[in-house]
Design a protein around this motif. Structure first.
Motif, mmCIF file in Angstrom:
data_model
loop_
_atom_site.group_PDB
_atom_site.id
_atom_site.type_symbol
_atom_site.label_atom_id
_atom_site.label_comp_id
_atom_site.label_asym_id
_atom_site.label_seq_id
_atom_site.Cartn_x
_atom_site.Cartn_y
_atom_site.Cartn_z
ATOM 1 N N LEU A 224 0.832 -1.201 0.000
ATOM 2 C CA LEU A 224 0.000 0.000 0.000
ATOM 3 C C LEU A 224 0.865 1.248 0.000
ATOM 4 O O LEU A 224 0.615 2.200 -0.767
ATOM 5 C CB LEU A 224 -0.918 -0.018 1.217
ATOM 6 N N HIS A 225 1.906 1.268 0.830
ATOM 7 C CA HIS A 225 2.806 2.419 0.853
ATOM 8 C C HIS A 225 3.506 2.583 -0.490
ATOM 9 O O HIS A 225 3.641 3.707 -1.000
ATOM 10 C CB HIS A 225 3.831 2.240 1.973
ATOM 11 N N THR A 226 3.925 1.477 -1.095
ATOM 12 C CA THR A 226 4.594 1.551 -2.392
ATOM 13 C C THR A 226 3.660 2.098 -3.466
ATOM 14 O O THR A 226 4.074 2.906 -4.314
ATOM 15 C CB THR A 226 5.109 0.167 -2.801
ATOM 16 N N SER A 227 2.400 1.694 -3.438
ATOM 17 C CA SER A 227 1.446 2.175 -4.447
ATOM 18 C C SER A 227 1.181 3.669 -4.285
ATOM 19 O O SER A 227 1.050 4.392 -5.285
ATOM 20 C CB SER A 227 0.139 1.386 -4.345
ATOM 21 N N VAL A 228 1.122 4.160 -3.041
ATOM 22 C CA VAL A 228 0.921 5.590 -2.830
ATOM 23 C C VAL A 228 2.158 6.366 -3.275
ATOM 24 O O VAL A 228 2.052 7.447 -3.883
ATOM 25 C CB VAL A 228 0.593 5.870 -1.353
ATOM 26 N N LEU A 229 3.348 5.835 -2.998
ATOM 27 C CA LEU A 229 4.578 6.475 -3.472
ATOM 28 C C LEU A 229 4.615 6.524 -4.994
ATOM 29 O O LEU A 229 5.064 7.520 -5.584
ATOM 30 C CB LEU A 229 5.802 5.723 -2.945
ATOM 31 N N THR A 230 4.164 5.458 -5.644
ATOM 32 C CA THR A 230 4.134 5.429 -7.106
ATOM 33 C C THR A 230 3.204 6.507 -7.649
ATOM 34 O O THR A 230 3.527 7.196 -8.631
ATOM 35 C CB THR A 230 3.687 4.049 -7.591
ATOM 36 N N MET B 247 3.106 5.654 6.971
ATOM 37 C CA MET B 247 3.808 6.325 5.872
ATOM 38 C C MET B 247 2.896 6.478 4.661
ATOM 39 O O MET B 247 2.970 7.489 3.939
ATOM 40 C CB MET B 247 5.075 5.551 5.509
ATOM 41 N N ALA B 248 2.039 5.494 4.410
ATOM 42 C CA ALA B 248 1.089 5.613 3.302
ATOM 43 C C ALA B 248 0.131 6.769 3.530
ATOM 44 O O ALA B 248 -0.181 7.533 2.604
ATOM 45 C CB ALA B 248 0.328 4.300 3.131
#
Length: 281
Positions: free
Chosen positions: A88-94, A253-254
């Motif tokens: 989820l955090h990675t998708s928001v960063l993307t 973080m997300a």
């Protein structure tokens, strides 16, 4: 009243459920008589975990008829083992990188000590709280303070010993260029830290030990630590396993990243249904 504004909670929940159903297919109802207690919906449990993160109270305090404390703990561990919070955090960063752009030419790292009164794998004697139980997280941000990664550890672990683990988390991002500068405080002014950065081809801007005031770009990671400490579960962590602590760090973080994305996108873009005010509601 929801623990987060609807403009943050609704898209976060939708993205989480999409990732969850991709990684873990829904559990079928296979009881032959259909007389057992039905499985609690994932969105209900997710909203309760958000409340636990924001409010920091025990699971029994926020349990309702729709979701028990045992269900929250069980589902939390199930999702953490599957890495859903990290995804989820990675998708928001993307999404932030695509719409706004991460400033990866400058990376800031710093440690932050919080309370951990219940002990556990990420707890140790706090050097700033009379030896009481404490947890440290090594926070990594881009040049504007967007949180990229966080590494939990006991409070008595020196900051510079978490540098390698913190830098390892950057491998999941886009390849860093050769002109990246890592900004660190005086707690990293040691030869092993400089050798670690040199081995990775990263430039270093490290404050000198013994100098009281030094101007630099480190203030953004201090701001990120303040934003993360807004979540009571992290400010006074009662989780005993590193798996649960890391899951809550990723979820926090997300949320911080999505909040930054909302505010920046409101200034730069126009879309149907866009509110006239950038206020989170």
């Amino acid at each position: 009243m929801p623990a987060l504004p609807a403009c943050i909670l609704n898209p976060l929940r939708t993205q989480f459920l999409d990732l969850l159903h991709t990684a873990l297919p829904p559990v079928p109802d296979t009881h032959p008589l259909g007389c057992h207690r039905p499985r609690i919906p994932d969105d209900v449990v997710f909203d309760h975990l958000i409340s636990a993160l924001v409010l920091g109270v025990g699971y029994e305090k926020i349990a309702t008829d729709a979701c028990s404390a045992t269900t929250m703990r069980r589902r939390r561990d199930e999702w953490a083992r599957a890495g859903i919070m990290a995804q989820l955090h990675t998708s928001v960063l993307t999404a932030y990188e695509r719409l706004i752009g991460l400033e990866l030419g400058h990376v800031c790292i710093d440690g932050c000590i919080t309370k951990a009164p219940c002990g556990g794998q990420c707890a140790g004697r706090s050097p700033v709280d009379r030896g009481k139980g404490g947890m440290k997280r090594s926070q990594v941000t881009d040049g504007t303070g967007v949180p990229l990664a966080a590494v939990p550890a006991p409070a008595n672990v020196p900051d510079h010993k978490l540098l390698a683990a913190s830098l390892d988390n950057l491998k999941d991002l886009a390849p860093l260029g050769g002109d990246v500068t890592v900004h660190l405080d005086a707690g990293y002014d040691y030869a092993p830290c400089r050798q670690e950065l040199d081995a990775r081809g990263l430039a270093a801007s490290i404050s000198k030990r013994g100098t009281p005031i030094q101007v630099g770009r480190r203030w953004v990671v201090e701001a990120a630590n303040s934003w993360m400490n807004d979540f009571a579960k992290l400010r006074r962590c009662t989780e005993r396993t590193e798996l649960a602590v890391q899951a809550y760090l990723d979820l926090a973080m997300a949320i911080v990243t999505l909040r930054a994305l909302w505010r920046r996108a409101h200034k730069q873009y126009r879309w149907e249904g866009r509110p006239r005010s950038a206020r989170l509601r």
